[in-house]
Design a protein around this motif. Structure first.
Motif, PDB file in Angstrom:
ATOM      1  N   ALA A  80       0.825  -1.203   0.000  1.00 51.31           N
ATOM      2  CA  ALA A  80       0.000   0.000   0.000  1.00 51.31           C
ATOM      3  C   ALA A  80       0.862   1.257   0.000  1.00 51.31           C
ATOM      4  N   GLU A  81       1.908   1.260   0.800  1.00 50.80           N
ATOM      5  CA  GLU A  81       2.816   2.408   0.844  1.00 50.80           C
ATOM      6  C   GLU A  81       3.521   2.591  -0.500  1.00 50.80           C
ATOM      7  N   THR A  82       3.906   1.482  -1.111  1.00 54.34           N
ATOM      8  CA  THR A  82       4.550   1.541  -2.424  1.00 54.34           C
ATOM      9  C   THR A  82       3.578   2.065  -3.473  1.00 54.34           C
ATOM     10  N   ALA A  83       2.341   1.602  -3.398  1.00 50.35           N
ATOM     11  CA  ALA A  83       1.321   2.027  -4.355  1.00 50.35           C
ATOM     12  C   ALA A  83       1.118   3.536  -4.323  1.00 50.35           C
ATOM     13  N   LEU A  84       1.131   4.106  -3.136  1.00 48.33           N
ATOM     14  CA  LEU A  84       0.956   5.554  -3.017  1.00 48.33           C
ATOM     15  C   LEU A  84       2.097   6.291  -3.701  1.00 48.33           C
ATOM     16  N   GLU A  85       3.325   5.835  -3.506  1.00 43.95           N
ATOM     17  CA  GLU A  85       4.468   6.458  -4.170  1.00 43.95           C
ATOM     18  C   GLU A  85       4.357   6.332  -5.688  1.00 43.95           C
ATOM     19  N   HIS A 113      -2.071   2.058 -13.616  1.00 41.16           N
ATOM     20  CA  HIS A 113      -2.670   0.731 -13.485  1.00 41.16           C
ATOM     21  C   HIS A 113      -1.821  -0.090 -12.520  1.00 41.16           C
ATOM     22  N   LEU A 114      -2.437  -0.584 -11.470  1.00 41.98           N
ATOM     23  CA  LEU A 114      -1.714  -1.367 -10.471  1.00 41.98           C
ATOM     24  C   LEU A 114      -2.446  -2.676 -10.215  1.00 41.98           C
ATOM     25  N   MET A 115      -1.701  -3.765 -10.306  1.00 40.17           N
ATOM     26  CA  MET A 115      -2.249  -5.077 -10.001  1.00 40.17           C
ATOM     27  C   MET A 115      -1.477  -5.666  -8.829  1.00 40.17           C
ATOM     28  N   THR A 127      -4.527  -1.403   0.165  1.00 37.79           N
ATOM     29  CA  THR A 127      -3.999  -0.443  -0.801  1.00 37.79           C
ATOM     30  C   THR A 127      -5.034   0.620  -1.150  1.00 37.79           C
ATOM     31  N   ALA A 128      -6.276   0.215  -1.343  1.00 37.99           N
ATOM     32  CA  ALA A 128      -7.326   1.180  -1.674  1.00 37.99           C
ATOM     33  C   ALA A 128      -7.482   2.222  -0.566  1.00 37.99           C
TER      34      ALA A 128
END
Length: 257
Positions: free
Chosen positions: A195-200, A208-210, A228-229
């Motif tokens: 989740a932290e990586t997704a924000l960056e 697009h993130l899977m 993550t959401a």
């Protein structure tokens, strides 16, 4: 085309295709199941131009030997990974050695492998370039770091590990030695870290993130997606207009949203 054929602790395989070039990242399912999945996508296994290997664990390599021998597919991996894979003998012409941060090409696709911390011989993740865009496959990461982030940033689409819910793992049935391995800096990325990586990534242009490589025992698709959401929406990322989020299936093809 960039999609997950299967992703999870029981098997991983990703497909990338552009113009006249088709490659797989890992093949951790049987050759027969790979053939069935490709058939559903209208992809001829005879047209696979290479298999990129992240590391030697069987959930990433199970079908590589049979597929390479049957269809004469080149297998790209680091020297140590080639030495550690238990996939039988490959034809000499199909043994291809790669090194982290050394770019190479397969047909119409450009590739940059980069090192990741995991309990394997010399594991890598991949940046893949086609049609002037970058996509990335990054799983089996014990701990996110600046070096990995520098490779992931700027990727239009990323398949990112979200392996376990920390509480589920700590309170689960795994023996303590395995729990410590998974939680270590050479284990797997947790939902929180993903989740932290997704924000960056959202801040630097990923659209697009899977989430992939989910543990069957210590995670659920709902838990991974929610972590993550929640991180993204609480920080102002719109999951409709800013970044499309999905979770890769363990058993079937998953396309990016």
């Amino acid at each position: 085309m960039f999609l997950s054929i299967v992703s999870g602790s029981s098997g991983n395989c990703t497909l990338v295709s552009h113009k006249n070039t088709t490659i797989l990242v890992d093949c951790g399912l049987s050759c027969k199941k790979m053939e069935q999945a490709l058939s559903c996508l209208g992809v001829d296994p005879c047209g696979i131009d290479g298999i990129l290997v992240t590391h030697e664990h069987s959930d990433h390599t199970k079908g590589i030997g049979v597929a390479s021998r049957k269809y004469s597919i080149p297998v790209y991996a680091t020297l140590k990974t080639h030495q550690q894979m238990e996939i039988g003998n490959l034809h000499e012409k199909n043994i291809k050695y790669i090194s982290p941060d050394l770019d190479f090409e397969i047909g119409d696709i450009g590739i940059t492998p980069f090192s990741i911390p995991h309990d394997a011989a010399n594991p890598v993740a991949y940046n893949i370039f086609y049609n002037n865009i970058k996509v990335s496959v990054a799983t089996d990461i014990g701990k996110m770091n600046d070096y990995i982030m520098s490779h992931l940033k700027g990727s239009l689409a990323v398949l990112l590990e979200s392996n376990h819910d920390i509480d589920m793992l700590k309170n689960g049935k795994y023996p303590m030695i395995l729990k410590k391995r998974i939680l270590s800096d050479y284990g797997h990325l947790s939902n929180n870290s993903a989740a932290e990586t997704a924000l960056e990534l959202a801040k630097t242009g990923t659209k697009h993130l899977m989430l992939g490589h989910l543990s069957n025992e210590n995670n659920t698709p709902r838990s991974a997606f929610y972590a993550t959401a929640k991180m993204l929406t609480e920080n102002g990322v719109d999951l409709k207009s800013d970044l499309a989020l999905t979770v890769a299936s363990r058993y079937e093809v998953t396309k990016f949203r």
